[in-house]
Scaffold this motif. Sequence first.
Motif, PDB file in Angstrom:
ATOM      1  N   VAL A 107       0.842  -1.193   0.000  1.00 36.87           N
ATOM      2  CA  VAL A 107       0.000   0.000   0.000  1.00 36.87           C
ATOM      3  C   VAL A 107       0.885   1.254   0.000  1.00 36.87           C
ATOM      4  CG1 VAL A 107      -1.846   1.232   1.202  1.00 36.87           C
ATOM      5  CG2 VAL A 107      -1.692  -1.270   1.374  1.00 36.87           C
ATOM      6  N   PRO A 108       0.912   1.994  -1.106  1.00 36.05           N
ATOM      7  CA  PRO A 108       1.633   3.268  -1.094  1.00 36.05           C
ATOM      8  C   PRO A 108       0.879   4.277  -0.226  1.00 36.05           C
ATOM      9  CG  PRO A 108       1.306   2.473  -3.338  1.00 36.05           C
ATOM     10  CD  PRO A 108       0.430   1.647  -2.440  1.00 36.05           C
ATOM     11  N   VAL A 109       1.616   4.959   0.640  1.00 32.57           N
ATOM     12  CA  VAL A 109       1.026   5.956   1.537  1.00 32.57           C
ATOM     13  C   VAL A 109       1.839   7.250   1.437  1.00 32.57           C
ATOM     14  CG1 VAL A 109       0.100   4.223   3.130  1.00 32.57           C
ATOM     15  CG2 VAL A 109       2.384   5.149   3.522  1.00 32.57           C
ATOM     16  N   PRO A 110       1.232   8.385   1.786  1.00 32.28           N
ATOM     17  CA  PRO A 110       1.982   9.640   1.686  1.00 32.28           C
ATOM     18  C   PRO A 110       3.049   9.804   2.759  1.00 32.28           C
ATOM     19  CG  PRO A 110      -0.268  10.055   2.431  1.00 32.28           C
ATOM     20  CD  PRO A 110      -0.180   8.598   2.099  1.00 32.28           C
ATOM     21  N   GLU A 111       2.807   9.235   3.954  1.00 31.70           N
ATOM     22  CA  GLU A 111       3.806   9.332   5.022  1.00 31.70           C
ATOM     23  C   GLU A 111       3.509   8.305   6.101  1.00 31.70           C
ATOM     24  OE1 GLU A 111       3.793  12.991   7.318  1.00 31.70           O
ATOM     25  OE2 GLU A 111       1.643  13.199   7.007  1.00 31.70           O
ATOM     26  N   LEU A 112       4.541   8.009   6.909  1.00 34.00           N
ATOM     27  CA  LEU A 112       4.420   7.139   8.073  1.00 34.00           C
ATOM     28  C   LEU A 112       4.975   7.872   9.289  1.00 34.00           C
ATOM     29  CD1 LEU A 112       5.559   3.756   6.490  1.00 34.00           C
ATOM     30  CD2 LEU A 112       3.272   4.266   7.364  1.00 34.00           C
ATOM     31  N   HIS A 113       4.655   7.358  10.460  1.00 35.60           N
ATOM     32  CA  HIS A 113       5.084   7.963  11.723  1.00 35.60           C
ATOM     33  C   HIS A 113       6.601   8.137  11.769  1.00 35.60           C
ATOM     34  CE1 HIS A 113       3.948   9.290  15.634  1.00 35.60           C
ATOM     35  NE2 HIS A 113       4.577   8.347  16.293  1.00 35.60           N
ATOM     36  N   HIS A 114       7.058   9.230  12.339  1.00 39.93           N
ATOM     37  CA  HIS A 114       8.480   9.527  12.567  1.00 39.93           C
ATOM     38  C   HIS A 114       9.312   9.589  11.286  1.00 39.93           C
ATOM     39  CE1 HIS A 114       7.796   9.215  16.833  1.00 39.93           C
ATOM     40  NE2 HIS A 114       7.416   7.960  16.727  1.00 39.93           N
ATOM     41  N   GLY A 115       8.673   9.759  10.137  1.00 38.47           N
ATOM     42  CA  GLY A 115       9.418   9.865   8.882  1.00 38.47           C
ATOM     43  C   GLY A 115       9.907   8.549   8.314  1.00 38.47           C
ATOM     44  N   PHE A 116       9.427   7.420   8.839  1.00 37.08           N
ATOM     45  CA  PHE A 116       9.829   6.123   8.300  1.00 37.08           C
ATOM     46  C   PHE A 116       9.277   5.947   6.890  1.00 37.08           C
ATOM     47  CE2 PHE A 116       9.897   5.055  12.934  1.00 37.08           C
ATOM     48  CZ  PHE A 116      11.268   4.837  13.017  1.00 37.08           C
ATOM     49  N   LEU A 117       9.901   5.050   6.136  1.00 35.99           N
ATOM     50  CA  LEU A 117       9.503   4.817   4.748  1.00 35.99           C
ATOM     51  C   LEU A 117       8.750   3.509   4.540  1.00 35.99           C
ATOM     52  CD1 LEU A 117      12.801   6.014   3.008  1.00 35.99           C
ATOM     53  CD2 LEU A 117      10.655   7.297   3.332  1.00 35.99           C
ATOM     54  N   VAL A 118       8.716   2.638   5.572  1.00 38.58           N
ATOM     55  CA  VAL A 118       8.052   1.339   5.413  1.00 38.58           C
ATOM     56  C   VAL A 118       7.541   0.843   6.762  1.00 38.58           C
ATOM     57  CG1 VAL A 118      10.210   0.036   5.642  1.00 38.58           C
ATOM     58  CG2 VAL A 118       8.298  -0.995   4.428  1.00 38.58           C
ATOM     59  N   GLU A 119       6.412   0.146   6.716  1.00 42.78           N
ATOM     60  CA  GLU A 119       5.858  -0.557   7.869  1.00 42.78           C
ATOM     61  C   GLU A 119       5.254  -1.844   7.334  1.00 42.78           C
ATOM     62  OE1 GLU A 119       2.710   0.062  11.590  1.00 42.78           O
ATOM     63  OE2 GLU A 119       3.082   1.701  10.195  1.00 42.78           O
ATOM     64  N   ILE A 120       5.407  -2.929   8.088  1.00 42.69           N
ATOM     65  CA  ILE A 120       4.932  -4.229   7.609  1.00 42.69           C
ATOM     66  C   ILE A 120       4.210  -4.966   8.730  1.00 42.69           C
ATOM     67  CG2 ILE A 120       7.148  -5.351   8.088  1.00 42.69           C
ATOM     68  CD1 ILE A 120       6.695  -6.974   5.482  1.00 42.69           C
ATOM     69  N   ASP A 121       3.084  -5.580   8.402  1.00 40.74           N
ATOM     70  CA  ASP A 121       2.392  -6.441   9.364  1.00 40.74           C
ATOM     71  C   ASP A 121       2.112  -7.778   8.702  1.00 40.74           C
ATOM     72  OD1 ASP A 121      -0.094  -6.331   7.950  1.00 40.74           O
ATOM     73  OD2 ASP A 121      -0.777  -4.651   9.124  1.00 40.74           O
ATOM     74  N   ALA A 122       1.681  -8.758   9.494  1.00 42.80           N
ATOM     75  CA  ALA A 122       1.533 -10.099   8.934  1.00 42.80           C
ATOM     76  C   ALA A 122       0.563 -10.942   9.744  1.00 42.80           C
ATOM     77  CB  ALA A 122       2.888 -10.803   8.894  1.00 42.80           C
TER      78      ALA A 122
END
Length: 134
Positions: free
Chosen positions: A111-126
Amino acid sequence: MAHTDSITTLLTDGAPKPAGHYSQATVAAGHVYVSGQLPIRPDGVALPDEGFEAQARQAIENMLAILAAAGSGPQHLVRVTAYIVGVAHWPNFNAVYAAMLPDARPARTVVPVPELHHGFLVEIDAIALVANGD
């Protein structure tokens, strides 16, 4: 792991401790539900200034450490969701993901997103199955 009825919450030193009101993962009905993992080392050091590939590797390493602590692993993955800042990072994410999980092909959404918390570039769940001794 802490038990609450038929839900077990998980906390491992192999991944960063939750920074909010949630668990690293919960185990219920034979499944492991891994919370979103950011590029933060297990010792709590955040990697927002690292490049995208390094951030993706750390987020996946965190997910794998949590799966291992739950008695699962990449071969038991059922579904993975990755949130990436900017669709331009999709090919890089796919390359890192394929290199780290060469034999795992769970259902996956990027899922492309405009931003994530703390300026991170990726988050992953499973979501994965709990291993049954295999």
